[in-house]
Design a protein around this motif. Sequence first.
Motif, short mmCIF file in Angstrom:
data_model
loop_
_atom_site.label_atom_id
_atom_site.label_comp_id
_atom_site.label_asym_id
_atom_site.label_seq_id
_atom_site.Cartn_x
_atom_site.Cartn_y
_atom_site.Cartn_z
N ARG A 48 -27.86 -31.92 -44.37
CA ARG A 48 -28.36 -31.47 -43.06
C ARG A 48 -29.69 -30.77 -43.22
O ARG A 48 -30.60 -30.98 -42.45
N MET A 49 -29.76 -29.95 -44.27
CA MET A 49 -30.98 -29.19 -44.49
C MET A 49 -32.16 -30.13 -44.65
O MET A 49 -33.21 -29.94 -44.03
N VAL A 52 -32.98 -31.79 -41.28
CA VAL A 52 -33.67 -30.87 -40.37
C VAL A 52 -35.12 -30.69 -40.80
O VAL A 52 -36.04 -30.74 -39.99
N ASN A 55 -37.09 -33.77 -39.94
CA ASN A 55 -37.45 -33.75 -38.52
C ASN A 55 -38.66 -32.89 -38.27
O ASN A 55 -39.59 -33.25 -37.57
N LEU A 56 -38.60 -31.71 -38.88
CA LEU A 56 -39.62 -30.70 -38.65
C LEU A 56 -40.95 -31.16 -39.24
O LEU A 56 -41.99 -31.05 -38.61
N TYR A 211 -39.29 -24.96 -30.05
CA TYR A 211 -39.14 -24.17 -31.27
C TYR A 211 -39.09 -22.70 -30.93
O TYR A 211 -39.89 -22.20 -30.15
N GLU A 212 -38.17 -22.04 -31.54
CA GLU A 212 -38.00 -20.62 -31.31
C GLU A 212 -37.74 -19.95 -32.64
O GLU A 212 -36.69 -20.22 -33.22
N PRO A 213 -38.49 -19.16 -33.25
CA PRO A 213 -39.89 -18.90 -32.92
C PRO A 213 -40.77 -20.13 -33.18
O PRO A 213 -40.26 -21.21 -33.19
N ILE A 218 -40.88 -21.13 -38.42
CA ILE A 218 -39.60 -21.70 -38.86
C ILE A 218 -39.78 -22.38 -40.20
O ILE A 218 -38.99 -22.21 -41.12
N THR A 221 -39.88 -20.11 -43.19
CA THR A 221 -38.60 -19.56 -43.64
C THR A 221 -37.68 -20.65 -44.16
O THR A 221 -36.86 -20.42 -45.02
N LEU A 222 -37.86 -21.85 -43.57
CA LEU A 222 -36.96 -22.94 -43.94
C LEU A 222 -37.26 -23.45 -45.35
O LEU A 222 -36.34 -23.76 -46.10
N ARG A 225 -35.73 -21.51 -48.24
CA ARG A 225 -34.29 -21.67 -48.17
C ARG A 225 -33.88 -23.05 -48.67
O ARG A 225 -32.88 -23.18 -49.37
#
Lengths: 290, 133
Positions: A48-49, A52, A55-56, A211-213, A218, A221-222, A225
């Motif tokens: 999933r990571m 995601v 996508n981003l 997007y939030e923030p 994002i 931080t992503l 991680r």
Amino acid sequence: MPSLKDLRNRIASVKATQKITKAMQMVAAAKLRRAQTAAEAARPYAERMSSVLGNLASGITVGPETPRLLAGTGSDRVHLLIVCTAERGLCGAFNSSIARLARDHATRLMAEGKTVKIICVGKKGYDILRRQFAQQIIELIDLRSVRQLGFEQGDMIAQKVLARFEAGEFDVATLFYSRFRSVIAQIPTAQQIIPAQIEATGTSSDAVYDYEPEEGEILTTLLPRNLTVQIFRALLENAASEQGARMSAMDNATRNAGEMIKKQTMTYNRSRQAMITKELIEIISGAEAL
Amino acid sequence: MATFNFELVSPERVLFSGDVDAVVLPATEGDMTVLAGHAPTMTALKTGFLVITNTPGNGRRILVRGGFADINQNGLTVLAERALPAEELTQEILDHEILQAEMAYDATNEPAAKHAAESAVAQLREAKAALNF
């Protein structure tokens, strides 16, 4: 020709060894089940990571604003190899096949004139690579005291790698580990983690995302991680592979010991028989001479 | 009521997978409720309770610490860095989490990280009070 006593001793010692390898196999089988469930449970998160992230990243054009973890530093002069192996031996070709993959990679890079730095996770890989790459190894991360692999260990390694990246110590990082396919098949794998490899998804790129923030925030931080997740996943896959490899290695050893016992027992019985026959002949021929 | 597919995954395991009515997320910009047909959104999560509702008036609470939520046409996926169902929470676990958050607060000097750690401590304290420990 060994004496009967020698043969008896030898058989006894092989039997003792067989007991040990049998016990190790059983222990590995029990540990394998746990490691395998852990590795399989970690897969959805990592998948999933990356989807995601995919996508981003597909919605972002690479520019000077793009985080360096995604876009790279713009050069590929210094390579960091993170080699994950086991802390213990006696698991067949497990450690050496990972080390061989890393070694081939390192020699190829060095032939191209690149600088290579190596971080070893696990003592066995360090022992193998130390002989050839003593200057290149910059750190040894020891996980021997860790009983149950957790996310913290992945995080710890990722933080170390990130700190070095921030300090500009390397441009490209590659992770070496063994992917767990089944008990008999573990595949040594090299995976580039910095800059992040993004698989093109292309499925939902038409949807407009909120997007939030902010998108960039994002992403910043992503990305770290994602690094942690990939390393954690590699550790888990490695743990499962190690137990699988040990299990089949010990299974082989037990079988070999069984064969050896059979052969030795045969020789033992033959020579005992020969001795008896010889004594009988002596007695008979002695009686005939009278 | 319309339902949608919801998945909650932590690095160690898949905690929830199935159809739900509503999910309340502790997003960094404030709590938000996700219902079926929500616009595609991606948001970061802070420390706090995530509430899953399958049937009206019946919620299941899970404490999450950091992570991401991805809402798209296929449903909602939450990637939590750490997730603990409320029924598994004990005072020791919470105290440990609070200690870790406080250590994170002390360890950093960046205002943003400092603020995040501070709010995590506050959230965990609140969770502790809410569970009557």
